[in-house]
Write a protein that holds these residues in place. Structure first.
Motif, PDB file in Angstrom:
ATOM      1  N   SER A 285       0.873  -1.403   0.017  1.00 38.18           N
ATOM      2  CA  SER A 285       0.123  -0.129  -0.103  1.00 38.18           C
ATOM      3  C   SER A 285       1.010   1.115  -0.226  1.00 38.18           C
ATOM      4  N   GLU A 286       2.709   1.349   0.281  1.00 40.46           N
ATOM      5  CA  GLU A 286       2.595   2.237  -0.240  1.00 40.46           C
ATOM      6  C   GLU A 286       3.851   2.409  -1.223  1.00 40.46           C
ATOM      7  N   ILE A 287       3.532   4.291  -1.552  1.00 36.13           N
ATOM      8  CA  ILE A 287       4.200   4.586  -2.699  1.00 36.13           C
ATOM      9  C   ILE A 287       5.708   4.140  -2.929  1.00 36.13           C
ATOM     10  N   ALA A 288       6.375   3.503  -4.063  1.00 39.65           N
ATOM     11  CA  ALA A 288       7.434   2.631  -3.959  1.00 39.65           C
ATOM     12  C   ALA A 288       8.569   3.771  -4.836  1.00 39.65           C
ATOM     13  N   GLY A 289       7.810   5.032  -5.396  1.00 39.67           N
ATOM     14  CA  GLY A 289       8.617   6.280  -5.990  1.00 39.67           C
ATOM     15  C   GLY A 289       7.362   6.186  -7.169  1.00 39.67           C
ATOM     16  N   MET A 290       8.107   7.025  -8.084  1.00 46.53           N
ATOM     17  CA  MET A 290       7.238   7.907  -9.435  1.00 46.53           C
ATOM     18  C   MET A 290       8.304   8.671 -10.258  1.00 46.53           C
TER      19      MET A 290
END
Length: 140
Positions: free
Chosen positions: A52-57
């Motif tokens: 559920s975590e944003i790891a990158g963009m």
């Protein structure tokens, strides 16, 4: 890991990620470009989600039928685990779907540390777009 288009619910965790991994100057430039790109074409702003975590963009843009990788950011705990490569590959697919004539990497002073990532994926020096202009000027 899932790589998908930016969603409004990503805004707060994404800005926290950018604030954590970018210098203050780079953060300010990136937030300006991020807002402009969302207003132009939000499908070129991708996020990598692990659990559920944003790891990158990654932020991309298209100008004059050329696709540009503008900024990539990966959280420290997910660096060197394939997140950056997955983001670059997913954005490349979007560029190819739009039949861009060439894909370039914006090589400003803030992107210098990540250029080896692109090189490891087959990009060469001629693919690096070295300009002192910000995305808002290049694509605007």
């Amino acid at each position: 890991m899932n790589v998908r288009s930016f969603q409004l619910s990503d805004y707060k965790p994404l800005t926290a990620l950018l604030e954590e991994v970018l210098t203050e100057e780079c953060y300010e430039q990136t937030m300006e470009a991020f807002a402009r790109q969302l207003s132009w074409d939000s499908d070129l702003v991708l996020v990598a989600v692990k659990g559920s975590e944003i790891a990158g963009m990654i932020i991309g843009t298209i100008d004059d039928n050329k696709g540009y990788y503008y900024r990539i950011a990966v959280s420290p705990e997910h660096q060197r685990s394939g997140v950056g490569k997955a983001l670059v590959a997913a954005l490349r697919v979007r560029f190819e779907q739009r039949n861009v004539s060439k894909i370039l990497i914006t090589a400003d002073e803030h992107n210098e540390p990540v250029l080896p990532l692109y090189e490891s994926m087959g990009y060469v020096a001629s693919d690096f777009f070295r300009s002192f202009q910000k995305l808002s000027i290049v694509a605007g």
